[in-house]
Enzyme design. Structure first.
Site, PDB file in Angstrom:
ATOM      1  N   VAL A  61       0.810  -1.248   0.101  1.00  0.00           N
ATOM      2  CA  VAL A  61      -0.100   0.016   0.006  1.00  0.00           C
ATOM      3  C   VAL A  61       1.034   1.032   0.086  1.00  0.00           C
ATOM      4  CG1 VAL A  61      -1.801   1.329   1.259  1.00  0.00           C
ATOM      5  CG2 VAL A  61      -1.642  -1.141   1.410  1.00  0.00           C
ATOM      6  N   CYS A  62       0.585   2.110  -0.872  1.00  0.00           N
ATOM      7  CA  CYS A  62       1.052   3.698  -0.840  1.00  0.00           C
ATOM      8  C   CYS A  62       2.907   3.434  -1.106  1.00  0.00           C
ATOM      9  CB  CYS A  62       1.027   4.192   0.644  1.00  0.00           C
ATOM     10  SG  CYS A  62       1.296   5.749   0.664  1.00  0.00           S
ATOM     11  N   THR A  63       3.626   3.973  -0.187  1.00  0.00           N
ATOM     12  CA  THR A  63       5.057   3.787  -0.470  1.00  0.00           C
ATOM     13  C   THR A  63       5.640   2.426   0.083  1.00  0.00           C
ATOM     14  OG1 THR A  63       5.562   4.747   1.746  1.00  0.00           O
ATOM     15  CG2 THR A  63       5.334   6.352  -0.218  1.00  0.00           C
TER      16      THR A  63
ATOM     17  N   SER B 235      -1.833   2.454  -4.948  1.00  0.00           N
ATOM     18  CA  SER B 235      -1.410   3.971  -4.940  1.00  0.00           C
ATOM     19  C   SER B 235      -1.581   4.397  -3.273  1.00  0.00           C
ATOM     20  CB  SER B 235      -2.554   4.528  -5.799  1.00  0.00           C
ATOM     21  OG  SER B 235      -2.161   6.176  -5.826  1.00  0.00           O
TER      22      SER B 235
END
Length: 227
Positions: A129-131, A182
């Site tokens: 998730v995300c970074t 993202s």
């Protein structure tokens, strides 16, 4: 199905709690197991390792107490692996790795990178998730694969590994058994999509309805309003 989430100081709250809420809801319908893992068994805080990250005077963070450590799943002897307990501990089916400010601090994130690298060959699915996709990239499991990440940190993350085919316009991307998503709330979308993959569309739609989350059961991850 055995799910695990790998936490570290400075993890992003919704990156973790969004997918966990879906798993909590899913556990009411089907038998699953969840392990909350970190480098140690000490509580893991969302507080950024950067002392200047919060506004002056702000005191706002949350903590999770891990149920186990990374070493529980990596440092098993051959005899332990052949036992029932060793087998239970070794066989993580789905690993979720959130992002957050902690991913930018090598001393914080290196144990997670090493854990991902070590456990990946035995996983059925790896989800970021995300970074968190930056963790996957540094672990080498995205080489030659398509992947996405947080748009606000896009430049920093894609610079970590040029061997990755980074896809900017995507809410989530699936390539083989690796699912990357993202920024922040996209963790909910990718976990619902994984639920659909494993348990079927009807179950995923029902989970989304139960948590009152607006989600298109036919979404393929290509629509990203933040790209």
């Amino acid at each position: 199905m055995h799910y695990a989430i790998a936490l570290f100081p400075g993890f992003e709250a919704l990156d973790a709690f969004g997918p966990l809420e879906i798993l909590n809801t899913l556990s009411k319908q089907t038998a699953i197991e969840l392990s909350v893992l970190a480098a140690t068994r000490e509580p893991v805080s969302t507080r950024s390792p950067d002392p200047d990250a919060a506004a002056k005077g702000s005191v706002c963070s949350q903590e999770i107490v891990p149920t186990g450590t990374f070493d529980d799943f990596l440092a098993l002897s051959p005899d332990a692996r052949s036992s029932r307990e060793g087998k239970r501990k070794r066989e993580i089916d789905v690993l979720i790795v959130p992002g957050g400010a902690g991913t930018r601090f090598p001393e914080v994130i290196q144990p997670v990178i090493e854990f991902v690298r070590g456990v990946y060959p035995s996983l059925r699915y790896a989800v970021s998730v995300c970074t968190g996709s930056g963790v996957f990239a540094r672990a080498g499991i995205l080489d030659g694969k398509r992947a996405t990440t947080n748009k606000l940190r896009w430049g920093d993350i894609i610079a970590l590994r040029t061997e990755v085919d980074w896809v900017r316009n995507a809410r989530w991307v699936v390539d083989g058994n690796v699912w990357t998503s993202s920024g922040v709330s996209a963790g909910i979308d990718v976990t619902l999509a994984l639920t659909r993959e494993v348990y079927g569309s009807e179950v995923a739609v029902e989970v989304a309805r139960f948590i009152e989350y607006v989600w298109d059961g036919g979404d393929d991850g290509t629509r990203d309003p933040f790209a």
